[in-house]
Design a protein around this motif. Structure first.
Motif, PDB file in Angstrom:
ATOM      1  N   ALA A   1     -21.573  -2.790 -22.563  1.00 56.95           N
ATOM      2  CA  ALA A   1     -20.808  -3.333 -21.398  1.00 56.95           C
ATOM      3  C   ALA A   1     -20.192  -4.416 -21.717  1.00 56.95           C
ATOM      4  CB  ALA A   1     -22.110  -3.429 -20.284  1.00 56.95           C
ATOM      5  N   CYS A   2     -20.685  -5.377 -22.379  1.00 61.27           N
ATOM      6  CA  CYS A   2     -20.031  -6.475 -22.870  1.00 61.27           C
ATOM      7  C   CYS A   2     -18.519  -6.092 -23.583  1.00 61.27           C
ATOM      8  CB  CYS A   2     -20.724  -7.609 -23.731  1.00 61.27           C
ATOM      9  SG  CYS A   2     -22.199  -8.327 -22.835  1.00 61.27           S
ATOM     10  N   THR A   3     -18.643  -5.166 -24.462  1.00 62.18           N
ATOM     11  CA  THR A   3     -17.628  -4.720 -25.262  1.00 62.18           C
ATOM     12  C   THR A   3     -16.522  -4.148 -24.363  1.00 62.18           C
ATOM     13  OG1 THR A   3     -18.666  -4.156 -27.129  1.00 62.18           O
ATOM     14  CG2 THR A   3     -16.861  -3.356 -27.175  1.00 62.18           C
ATOM     15  N   ALA A   4     -16.991  -3.365 -23.399  1.00 64.40           N
ATOM     16  CA  ALA A   4     -15.969  -2.710 -22.408  1.00 64.40           C
ATOM     17  C   ALA A   4     -15.244  -4.002 -21.353  1.00 64.40           C
ATOM     18  CB  ALA A   4     -16.590  -1.959 -21.442  1.00 64.40           C
ATOM     19  N   ALA A   5     -16.094  -4.807 -21.311  1.00 64.58           N
ATOM     20  CA  ALA A   5     -15.561  -5.802 -20.147  1.00 64.58           C
ATOM     21  C   ALA A   5     -14.484  -6.731 -21.041  1.00 64.58           C
ATOM     22  CB  ALA A   5     -16.730  -6.774 -19.732  1.00 64.58           C
ATOM     23  N   LEU A   6     -14.857  -7.070 -22.327  1.00 64.14           N
ATOM     24  CA  LEU A   6     -13.998  -7.774 -23.182  1.00 64.14           C
ATOM     25  C   LEU A   6     -12.764  -6.906 -23.443  1.00 64.14           C
ATOM     26  CD1 LEU A   6     -16.474  -9.002 -25.823  1.00 64.14           C
ATOM     27  CD2 LEU A   6     -14.870 -10.357 -24.907  1.00 64.14           C
ATOM     28  N   ALA A   7     -12.800  -5.838 -23.613  1.00 63.08           N
ATOM     29  CA  ALA A   7     -11.503  -4.793 -23.727  1.00 63.08           C
ATOM     30  C   ALA A   7     -10.593  -4.995 -22.336  1.00 63.08           C
ATOM     31  CB  ALA A   7     -11.822  -3.214 -23.914  1.00 63.08           C
TER      32      ALA A   7
END
Length: 479
Positions: free
Chosen positions: A187-193
């Protein structure tokens, strides 16, 4: 002695402005003191629950306003704003103030949890810290996507949209190192993208998008509502109501209602983050470098994922779109053909038959784009058109379209009245409405011929976006 509302109560507390007046330590509750709450075992977990509730309330406020300010939905009854459809956005508008206030409340609640509640908690609290960082980051992303700016601290100076996106990136990176659960890290990776994309940072956005798809090709992070204790999904009520409230643009009719009414106590979840965005980011990165081959491949990967998402049979007779009652009568039968713009060909398959027992609708993602249409892309401009049509359809009812078309809400007048760091004449006090967007309800207008059974959309906003793609207000990846 000061008194404090714990997180679940802070989440519903009302205050007159935003970060200028919200300080959790100033909220009064005769039953709970600061010291008593902070001595509560696992206090930070309780605080996180309150911040989660605040987050859902913030989503509700954002969605009901941002979806009508775009070309996705028209407010066809008396509910919510009657001027955002124009679109007319003023810094004294109460809905602008509510959106601003709710985001500020979310960020301030999370910050108080990080800075005050967590240090006082004697229970292991790494997961709680990560959760608070994540929710604060999402608040910062909301500022970066929807507003011209917002103070990052109470009564502080304005931090612009890009600054808030960078704050979100810092929090998400830290949260990702703290989470041990793979889905939460994703989820953090998706939000970072998502944050890097909106900043226009193509290199980092593609890195995070690629990492997400490698780790979880069908990733989905839902916001889950509660029909018993609340908050409920406010947008669900608006698109399933019998009072003809929010109506989708006719070429989007086949996607609605994305949040079916399954009963008062069963609320539809909302896709907060999903792998579809990673595919879209990678496709747009390819288009920015005129790499049509890669763009077509990425768009087909996006289409494959959408086709794997669930659909549901929904009884939509309650919201009979062809009847009187709203301001505008909408098509409600499959025999209506739709043209995306004046003079464009009429096409079938965009309007559902609403008088039958059920209609089938996608509940996560859907699109009208086919593999054959993607194969036909023969120019960068056409690639952008297909991509932004897919983005509109896939993210429908998720509050993303207004940002894609370049709209930004201003800092509200109420904030400037009490915050001495704000200049009433500064640009951030004025909404950003791109000059190329149709006004006077032009994004929602169509001509329906009940005899010929045709619907002609007045303006194809995606074509307008493509024609203006060099504008700094849209399509973040520039050559």
């Amino acid at each position: 002695m000061r008194h404090l509302m714990h997180g679940a109560i802070v989440a519903t507390a009302l205050f007159s402005t935003a970060c200028d007046q919200f300080s959790p330590t100033e909220v009064r509750n005769p039953n709970v003191t600061n010291s008593a709450f902070l001595r509560t075992p696992d206090a930070s977990r309780l605080w996180v629950k309150g911040v989660e509730r605040t987050f859902l309330q913030t989503l509700n406020t954002l969605l009901v306003n941002t979806e009508i300010v775009s070309d996705n939905y028209f407010n066809n009854y008396t509910t919510q704003s009657k001027v955002f459809d124009q679109p007319r956005i003023d810094n004294q508008d109460l809905d602008v103030r509510s959106m601003f206030t709710d985001i500020a409340r979310l960020r301030e609640s999370a910050t108080y949890g990080i800075e005050v509640v967590l240090p006082a908690d004697t229970v292991a609290r790494v997961r709680n810290e990560a959760d608070l960082l994540f929710y604060r980051a999402m608040g910062s992303i909301f500022v970066g996507e929807y507003f011209t700016g917002m103070p990052a601290t109470a009564l502080g100076p304005i931090v612009d949209a890009a600054g808030h996106l960078r704050l979100a990136i810092d929090d998400l990176k830290r949260a990702r190192t703290l989470y041990t659960d793979a889905a939460l890290r994703n989820a953090c990776t998706a939000a970072l993208a998502r944050a890097y994309y909106r900043l226009g940072d193509r290199a980092n956005a593609t890195t995070e998008a690629t990492a997400l798809l490698a780790a979880s090709p069908q990733f989905l992070r839902n916001a889950t509502f509660d029909g018993v204790t609340g908050p409920s999904n406010s947008f669900q009520g608006l698109i399933t109501s019998a009072t003809n409230n929010y109506q989708p643009l006719p070429r989007l009719d086949f996607l609605d209602p994305k949040y079916p009414n399954r009963g008062a106590q069963v609320q539809s979840p909302l896709a907060l983050l999903k792998a579809e965005e990673a595919h879209a980011i990678l496709a747009e990165a390819a288009l920015a470098t005129s790499d049509l081959t890669t763009a077509r491949t990425r768009l087909k990967g996006l289409l494959t994922l959408v086709q794997q998402r669930p659909t549901e049979l929904v009884d939509s007779r309650n919201q009979n779109r062809g009847r009187s009652g709203g301001i505008v009568i909408y098509p409600d039968s499959t025999d209506y053909r739709v043209a995306f713009a004046p003079g464009a060909p009429f096409q079938t398959g965009f309007v559902l038959y609403r008088k039958g027992a059920t209609v089938r609708v996608p509940t996560v993602s859907g699109t009208s784009v086919t593999a054959e249409r993607i194969d036909q892309i023969d120019s960068v401009a056409d690639g952008y058109y297909v991509l932004y049509l897919m983005r509109q359809e896939i993210f429908l009812a998720e509050g993303r379209r207004s940002t894609d078309i370049g709209l930004r809400f201003p800092v509200p007048f109420a904030e400037a009245q009490v915050n001495t760091n704000l200049d009433m004449s500064a640009p951030y006090m004025t909404a950003v409405v791109p000059a190329f967007l149709p006004t006077n309800l032009g994004m929602d207008s169509f001509i329906m011929n009940t005899t010929a059974r045709t619907v002609e959309i007045r303006n194809d906003v995606n074509a307008i976006l493509v024609a203006n793609r060099t504008s700094p207000l849209i399509m973040p990846f520039k050559n």
